[in-house]
Design a protein around this motif. Sequence first.
Motif, PDB file in Angstrom:
ATOM      1  N   LYS A 271       0.836  -1.201   0.000  1.00  0.00           N
ATOM      2  CA  LYS A 271       0.000   0.000   0.000  1.00  0.00           C
ATOM      3  C   LYS A 271       0.874   1.254   0.000  1.00  0.00           C
ATOM      4  CE  LYS A 271      -3.815   0.484   0.474  1.00  0.00           C
ATOM      5  NZ  LYS A 271      -4.875   0.696  -0.530  1.00  0.00           N
ATOM      6  N   PRO A 272       0.475   2.280  -0.772  1.00  0.00           N
ATOM      7  CA  PRO A 272       1.147   3.581  -0.655  1.00  0.00           C
ATOM      8  C   PRO A 272       0.737   4.256   0.653  1.00  0.00           C
ATOM      9  CG  PRO A 272      -0.742   3.756  -2.107  1.00  0.00           C
ATOM     10  CD  PRO A 272      -0.630   2.303  -1.737  1.00  0.00           C
ATOM     11  N   ARG A 273       1.556   5.129   1.143  1.00  0.00           N
ATOM     12  CA  ARG A 273       1.240   5.828   2.385  1.00  0.00           C
ATOM     13  C   ARG A 273       1.473   7.323   2.219  1.00  0.00           C
ATOM     14  NH1 ARG A 273      -0.206   1.983   6.169  1.00  0.00           N
ATOM     15  NH2 ARG A 273      -1.482   3.774   6.751  1.00  0.00           N
ATOM     16  N   SER A 274       0.691   8.095   2.940  1.00  0.00           N
ATOM     17  CA  SER A 274       0.806   9.556   2.848  1.00  0.00           C
ATOM     18  C   SER A 274       2.071  10.060   3.527  1.00  0.00           C
ATOM     19  CB  SER A 274      -0.428  10.223   3.456  1.00  0.00           C
ATOM     20  OG  SER A 274      -0.620   9.804   4.794  1.00  0.00           O
ATOM     21  N   SER A 275       2.620   9.289   4.453  1.00  0.00           N
ATOM     22  CA  SER A 275       3.854   9.669   5.133  1.00  0.00           C
ATOM     23  C   SER A 275       4.747   8.443   5.270  1.00  0.00           C
ATOM     24  CB  SER A 275       3.556  10.238   6.524  1.00  0.00           C
ATOM     25  OG  SER A 275       4.759  10.463   7.248  1.00  0.00           O
ATOM     26  N   GLY A 276       6.038   8.650   5.152  1.00  0.00           N
ATOM     27  CA  GLY A 276       6.980   7.546   5.287  1.00  0.00           C
ATOM     28  C   GLY A 276       7.206   7.109   6.715  1.00  0.00           C
TER      29      GLY A 276
END
Length: 443
Positions: free
Chosen positions: A114-119
């Motif tokens: 999944k992509p995430r808005s923050s690392g």
Amino acid sequence: MSADQSSGTASLPAAQQPEWPDREALAEVERQLAGQPPLVFAAECDALKERVAAAARGEAFWLQGGDCAETFAGATADAIRGKLKTLLQMAVVLTYGASVPVVKVGRIAGQFAKPRSSGMETRDGVSLPSYRGDAVNDIAFTPEARIPDPRRLLQVYNTSAATLNLLRAHTQGGFADLRQVHEWNKGFLRSGGATARYESMARDIDRAISFLHAVGAESETLHRVDLWTSHEQLLIEYERALTRIDSRTGTPYNTSAHFVWIGERTRQIDGAHVDLAARVRNPIGVKLGPTTSPDDALALMDKLDPDREPGRLTFITRMGAAKIRQALPPLVEKLSASGREVLWVCDPMHGNTIDLGGVKTRRFEDVMEEVRGFFEVHRSLGTVPGGVHVELTGDDVTECIGGAGGLSEPDLTFRYETACDPRLNHQQSLELAFQVAELLADR
């Protein structure tokens, strides 16, 4: 994939990639994956492309659904069967409403990243790398669990292969028999999960099935179905390793799934995700959010479908209930004016996520309102609302509020089990299918 193709994609910027601490281990995993058998076959991808083209013309309807993020622990026989059962039940209702075949596509057997808005994620003053799905790290909030581990990509492959094996057995072995699936839907109605208007539609379906049986219409299509797999093409090394040259045509296919899509966060026209998708011959999807301009969409079309091949490209819109009626028309109008064919699919989930006391959820009514807006836009423009793309589970979770079951905010704590975003439960998924079937009947 050839060395030239591989190096071309590898040299481009790739958004939303983990910071793998051991690049040598990653390269070794990629080498091992490249030697594994394909998960799907090129001819299957070509067959799906024909169905995408039919849905784009209004001769079929696209139903895509499954987990926000699959987990290794969640890939049990019961859970897989539950998701398949839900998709089959929805498809029966939608087939009746649309009076055309339903293309059944699972977010399954590969949706582990999944992509995430923050690392980074911070809890109580402690910051650790964000959970990026079981393909990358573990959901447990410890320093050891959150280290990206490329060996997990091998487990993605093995778990996907096992899931595919079970899905193929079920869809071809009698589990998908039309009469059995409709009996499940009647059970849903008896359990109080529907209103009188759903019951009326179910009675009509029952009469249609009885008629088919009475006249001896015992086609194989009544006993088995085609189910296609899909996931977001996110982790470049995994997708690249499973890209193979088709012996029939000499062209590359991504054999990790029949259909892969590029996310809203990774659709940069000069990025690695778009480049890799442009090189393979699978049917491809792209998520489009409310900030997408008509020129953005045309540029993606030029890059991903330069030959204007029917069934090649699907645009999955995720605008939000409040924005769909304003943001979608300019895109549809400009692409229609260009004379190009694309399948338009509505993702009513991702634009409607809200935070209630630190818990992510979605309101069922917001989900349905975006679907209604999607249909209204296409009806007003004379174009085809080709499908829906939803996050769902076959379990009775309490992650989205609303629907006939009356889930409310306090219920969220009962069974909130998702590894990432909230999903419709079994009952809410079927309720959505009945309401979309009504919209299809109007279409």
